[in-house]
Design a protein around this motif. Structure first.
Motif, PDB file in Angstrom:
ATOM      1  N   ALA A  61      -9.145  10.686   8.542  1.00 16.39           N
ATOM      2  CA  ALA A  61      -8.643   9.468   7.885  1.00 16.39           C
ATOM      3  C   ALA A  61      -9.727   8.857   6.998  1.00 16.39           C
ATOM      4  N   VAL A  96      -9.565   8.803   2.812  1.00 12.79           N
ATOM      5  CA  VAL A  96      -9.578   7.511   2.135  1.00 12.79           C
ATOM      6  C   VAL A  96     -10.780   7.427   1.199  1.00 12.79           C
ATOM      7  N   LYS A  97     -11.917   7.940   1.644  1.00 12.36           N
ATOM      8  CA  LYS A  97     -13.108   7.961   0.784  1.00 12.36           C
ATOM      9  C   LYS A  97     -12.848   8.795  -0.466  1.00 12.36           C
ATOM     10  N   LEU A 118     -10.128   2.147  -1.069  1.00 10.45           N
ATOM     11  CA  LEU A 118     -10.380   1.258   0.060  1.00 10.45           C
ATOM     12  C   LEU A 118     -10.670  -0.173  -0.370  1.00 10.45           C
ATOM     13  N   LEU A 162     -13.993   0.345   6.353  1.00 10.88           N
ATOM     14  CA  LEU A 162     -13.375   1.220   7.344  1.00 10.88           C
ATOM     15  C   LEU A 162     -14.488   1.731   8.247  1.00 10.88           C
ATOM     16  N   TYR A 192       0.814  -1.227   0.000  1.00  9.50           N
ATOM     17  CA  TYR A 192       0.000   0.000   0.000  1.00  9.50           C
ATOM     18  C   TYR A 192       0.846   1.275   0.000  1.00  9.50           C
ATOM     19  N   VAL A 203      -0.585   4.070  -1.948  1.00  5.81           N
ATOM     20  CA  VAL A 203      -1.793   4.613  -1.326  1.00  5.81           C
ATOM     21  C   VAL A 203      -1.417   5.540  -0.174  1.00  5.81           C
ATOM     22  N   ILE A 207      -2.346   9.486   0.222  1.00  2.50           N
ATOM     23  CA  ILE A 207      -3.042  10.083   1.374  1.00  2.50           C
ATOM     24  C   ILE A 207      -2.238  11.254   1.930  1.00  2.50           C
TER      25      ILE A 207
END
Lengths: 344, 344
Positions: free
Chosen positions: B313, B317-318, B323, B327, B43, B46, B50
């Motif tokens: 967070a 992530v949304k 994802l 979560l 990840y 990712v 973020i």
């Protein structure tokens, strides 16, 4: 008076307008800097003996214990207060007990300001009781206090640019902390600059690099011809919060109450002690400091530590019997101005 | 429930007996540690995305601004207070506005303690108004307060040795600060240990390495079968001063008044939000934290920052759409115990 002056303790009275400054005055014998340096260097053994006595020897910890006793017994000692007079009496008695010469008190007038009750509550955008400390020499609010909208600025420049918004407001200074010498201007002159543009009070972010929701006090100065408005310090946290609120467009309203009063100058004393030197008894080395402290602390700093260190210096030198010039301690409710008068 | 739990925010309610602890529970697929490490390492892109979004991108400063808004709008949020309920409503509305799934409130009971008015004045050896903060869950004093002589100790061991001197006294703990984990025992158990030897109240030196005459609060614990006595924190400065006074043989007397009250547990809510992952929608990653804060601060720490970080967070992530697992955010007036109940 043939004198060589060394003043290693600031002598600014906390409620005077002057800051403590070292005074250097050439010996009238017109010695060169090198000659003076050489003489100082020749005292290396004496300096070591003093350090040994104070740090490792018979008087180890004595200055700390004396400071602790003074602070714990008296508490804070604002000029004009009974606590200061009690501290002077303790100092006077201790100087006598240490067997110093010519220990005496000299009358002097000192400022007498008292903060009395003070509080600030934010009414808008939400109810929030704020920690404040009125600034020394500030006037109080009228009975019932002042309720006004806030204008937050971060500098005197911003206050000038937004002068048209300031009338009738409480100015909140959220100046960033750079250094004490630079940032303290906001505490010294914040009220005057705010009053010039029609504000009714000023609240200054405490002049501190760090805060635990702890407002600081200190002296501020009014100016002839400019209206006097009440002024206090707020915490770093509240100053930052009001800046954020203002940047969101929130209307901020504060209710401020301060009971501060300035009374006529009060009788006090400077405490004097001497030891006469063996080789140049007509020359004087002057050690000085002030005994007063702010009303909201312990009285251990500014100038509790300095007061005890300079007292201890005389007593240590006397006990060692190494003195060549006369050593003179002037201590008490003493502004730079009154020290000057004393020296004349 | 097939779940992989990561909890990076402590979930101890400030007025509960439990401290926040991370919970690790193995995935039921019995994967090896190396397999889990490899998946986490996969990840990396990712994680960078973020960080970019939060630190440099579209949402730069958003978490700070959200925290500032929450803190400034609500203020401190002690459990059982109206402020906490206001914070829950703000969090709930914001989670909805961020477009998260299954946003809902779940009823929960929370402790309700209020400090009310509190003060302490040293009467001997001199008059001195002391800064105090009552400890969470402490009882108040009887109306009119308690006036009693002080016994200063620096440890529980010293209290045991001097147990015969303790009856009817106010115990002052001047324990040296070593680390939070060790020194905080004096705050947790100081009242109980003092009551066991017949003391009428206990005052604990704030559990802090540094003080600006600033007392700290925090939770304390009574014990079944031991009388409940009022207990508060004092400043490092006052604890040290009373130690010096006691070592000089001075009699110390304090008048203590605390209006603290414990009310029945109050209705509150845990706030829940979710996002369903694309690859393993049946597996859950849980993020949690508590929204309440002590009544005497800004509410920015413990756990304001944590609350906003965990909310952020989910939203980050949304927005990135990266994802794989579900979560789940659980946030609110939440003790470790109630989190456990929630997980069942």
């Amino acid at each position: 008076m043939k004198s060589l002056f060394f003043m290693f303790v600031g002598v600014a009275h906390l409620l005077s307008l002057n800051s403590g400054k070292a005074i250097y005055k050439n010996d009238i014998s017109q010695r060169t800097f090198q000659e003076i340096k050489n003489e100082i260097a020749s005292y290396e053994d004496v300096a070591k003996a003093i350090i040994n006595l104070a740090v490792y020897g018979k008087y180890q910890n004595r200055s700390y214990e004396r400071l602790g006793f003074l602070v714990d017994t008296v508490g804070p000692r604002l000029s004009g207060s009974k606590n200061l007079e009690k501290a002077i009496q303790i100092m006077y008695q201790n100087l006598q007990q240490d067997g110093l010469e010519n220990v005496h008190l000299e009358p002097v007038k000192v400022p007498h300001w008292e903060r009395e009750e003070e509080s600030a509550v934010m009414l808008l955008p939400r109810i929030h009781k704020m920690a404040i400390l009125g600034l020394g020499s500030s006037i109080g609010t009228p009975p019932g206090g002042i309720t006004a909208e806030v204008l937050v600025v971060t500098s005197f420049d911003e206050l000038q640019r937004r002068a048209s918004e300031a009338r009738g407001k409480i100015i909140v200074y959220n100046q960033p902390y750079t250094s004490y010498g630079i940032t303290v201007q906001y505490r010294h002159q914040g009220a005057v600059e705010a009053a010039k543009v029609g504000a009714v009070a000023s609240l200054i972010r405490s002049v501190a690099s760090f805060s635990i929701y702890s407002p600081h006090t200190g002296i501020q100065e009014y100016q002839d011809g400019v209206p006097k408005i009440p002024t206090a310090c707020i915490t770093v946290e509240d100053a930052e919060m009001m800046s954020r609120m203002a940047s969101r467009g929130s209307k901020i309203v504060i209710h401020l109450e301060m009971g501060a009063k300035t009374y006529p100058d009060t009788d006090s004393f400077n405490t004097v002690a001497e030891i006469t030197g063996s080789k140049y008894p007509e020359q004087v080395v002057l050690i000085s400091g002030h005994l007063d402290s702010w009303d909201v602390g312990q009285g251990a700093l500014d100038d509790g530590g300095g007061a005890v260190i300079s007292w201890e210096a005389l007593s240590l030198v006397k006990d060692l019997g190494v003195l060549k010039r006369k050593l003179c301690l002037v201590k008490g409710s003493l502004s730079t101005l009154s020290l000057m008068l004393y020296l004349k």
